[in-house]
Design an enzyme around this catalytic site. Structure first.
Site, short mmCIF file in Angstrom:
data_model
loop_
_atom_site.label_atom_id
_atom_site.label_comp_id
_atom_site.label_asym_id
_atom_site.label_seq_id
_atom_site.Cartn_x
_atom_site.Cartn_y
_atom_site.Cartn_z
N HIS A 1 0.85 -1.20 0.00
CA HIS A 1 0.00 0.00 0.00
C HIS A 1 0.89 1.25 0.00
O HIS A 1 2.03 1.18 0.42
CB HIS A 1 -0.81 0.11 1.31
CG HIS A 1 -1.64 -1.08 1.65
ND1 HIS A 1 -2.98 -1.12 1.42
CD2 HIS A 1 -1.31 -2.25 2.25
CE1 HIS A 1 -3.47 -2.28 1.86
NE2 HIS A 1 -2.48 -2.98 2.37
N TYR A 2 0.30 2.36 -0.39
CA TYR A 2 0.91 3.63 0.01
C TYR A 2 0.01 4.26 1.08
O TYR A 2 -1.18 3.95 1.15
CB TYR A 2 1.17 4.57 -1.16
CG TYR A 2 0.03 5.06 -2.00
CD1 TYR A 2 -1.14 5.62 -1.45
CD2 TYR A 2 0.13 5.04 -3.39
CE1 TYR A 2 -2.15 6.10 -2.24
CE2 TYR A 2 -0.90 5.52 -4.19
CZ TYR A 2 -2.04 6.05 -3.62
OH TYR A 2 -3.05 6.52 -4.40
N THR A 3 0.60 5.15 1.87
CA THR A 3 -0.17 5.72 2.98
C THR A 3 -1.22 6.72 2.48
O THR A 3 -2.28 6.86 3.11
CB THR A 3 0.77 6.43 3.98
OG1 THR A 3 1.64 7.30 3.23
CG2 THR A 3 1.58 5.43 4.77
N GLU B 1 2.70 -0.86 4.34
CA GLU B 1 2.46 0.50 3.87
C GLU B 1 3.80 1.15 3.54
O GLU B 1 4.78 0.95 4.27
CB GLU B 1 1.79 1.35 4.96
CG GLU B 1 0.38 0.95 5.31
CD GLU B 1 -0.68 1.68 4.47
OE1 GLU B 1 -0.32 2.52 3.63
OE2 GLU B 1 -1.87 1.37 4.68
N HIS C 1 -2.55 -3.32 -3.33
CA HIS C 1 -3.92 -3.16 -2.82
C HIS C 1 -4.92 -3.05 -3.98
O HIS C 1 -6.01 -3.61 -3.94
CB HIS C 1 -3.98 -1.92 -1.92
CG HIS C 1 -5.18 -1.89 -1.03
ND1 HIS C 1 -5.47 -0.81 -0.24
CD2 HIS C 1 -6.16 -2.79 -0.79
CE1 HIS C 1 -6.58 -1.06 0.44
NE2 HIS C 1 -7.02 -2.25 0.12
N ASP D 1 -3.62 2.18 -4.91
CA ASP D 1 -2.29 2.02 -4.34
C ASP D 1 -1.75 0.59 -4.52
O ASP D 1 -2.54 -0.34 -4.60
CB ASP D 1 -2.28 2.43 -2.85
CG ASP D 1 -3.19 1.58 -1.96
OD1 ASP D 1 -4.31 1.25 -2.37
OD2 ASP D 1 -2.76 1.23 -0.85
ZN LIG Z 1 -4.10 0.46 0.58
#
Ligand SMILES: [Zn+2]
Length: 238
Positions: free
Chosen positions: A29-31, A94, A136, A146
């Site tokens: 994921h990215y935040t 993340e 994700h 993401d």
């Molecule tokens: Zn995510």
């Protein structure tokens, strides 16, 4: 092998421990927040009800929010192959980045090097298949973008994290934007389902799953249109 990380526990996980063998996927994921500090607050706050197992900070440092054997709440409603609700079967990672909403930027090499170290550690520990390393957006394409098209999947595959096609770039560029007829489009979907994307998105006739595929495997052009380059790549991967 041990892992250098700091601990900052989050309350957003299931209290029942899972067996080690249930961990089959890594999900990136990215935040997606302007400030890293705010992202950390969100991922450790009881009200937000969201947490990953790990965070890679901007400076490359690794933070642990949830121990691996607990189900962290990171993927939400999600599907991949026969798996529904991927949280049960995955470790969520993340990576600090403002995301598409707040000025999406390139992931730094310090972050990626740190991510490689962490994922290699986890791949070995839980015997994760290279095809089970996902974004994700792969498992929730209707809702999520993401880690996005700037995430260096090809580079990671070279480092044995995840996988990539083995087609030549010069061959592919020639068929980029070349149209597919209905038969070829259907073929593309057949390959997509073999790769693991859920069939329900075709029925919904939604571009999101094409975009998710492109973000992942053809990041140079994310337009939601099935062209012959997408077809070749999907065939190669299926
Ligand atoms: Zn995510």
């Amino acid at each position: 092998m041990s892992l250098k990380a700091t601990i900052n526990y989050s309350p957003s996980f299931n209290t029942k421990k899972r067996p080690k063998k249930r961990i089959k996927f890594l999900i990136f994921h990215y935040t997606g927040m302007r400030r890293e500090k705010r992202a950390i607050q969100r991922l450790t706050n009881i009200q937000s009800e969201v947490a990953s197992h790990y965070l890679i900070k901007n400076n490359g440092k690794i933070v642990i929010f949830v121990p691996d054997l607990y189900v962290a709440w990171h993927a939400g409603i999600s599907v991949w192959k026969k798996y529904n609700f991927l949280n049960e079967h995955s470790i969520g990672i993340e990576i600090s980045n403002p995301g598409h909403q707040f000025g999406y930027k390139k992931f730094s090499s310090i972050q990626i090097n740190s991510l490689i170290k962490l994922t290699k550690f986890l791949i070995k520990k839980y015997k994760i298949n290279k095809r089970n390393i996902l974004g994700h957006s792969d498992v929730a394409p209707l809702r999520k973008k993401d880690p996005g098209e700037k995430f260096p999947w090809e580079y990671l595959a070279k480092k044995k994290v995840g996988y990539w096609h083995n087609l030549s770039k010069s061959k592919l560029i020639k068929v980029r934007n070349k149209k597919c007829n209905k038969i070829l489009k259907n073929k593309f979907y057949t390959y997509l389902f073999k790769i693991g994307y859920s069939k329900k998105y075709k029925k919904l006739n939604h571009k999101c799953v094409i975009k998710a595929f492109q973000r992942r495997f053809r990041p140079q052009l994310v337009n939601g249109i099935i062209d012959q380059e997408c077809l070749l790549i999907s065939k190669n991967l299926a």
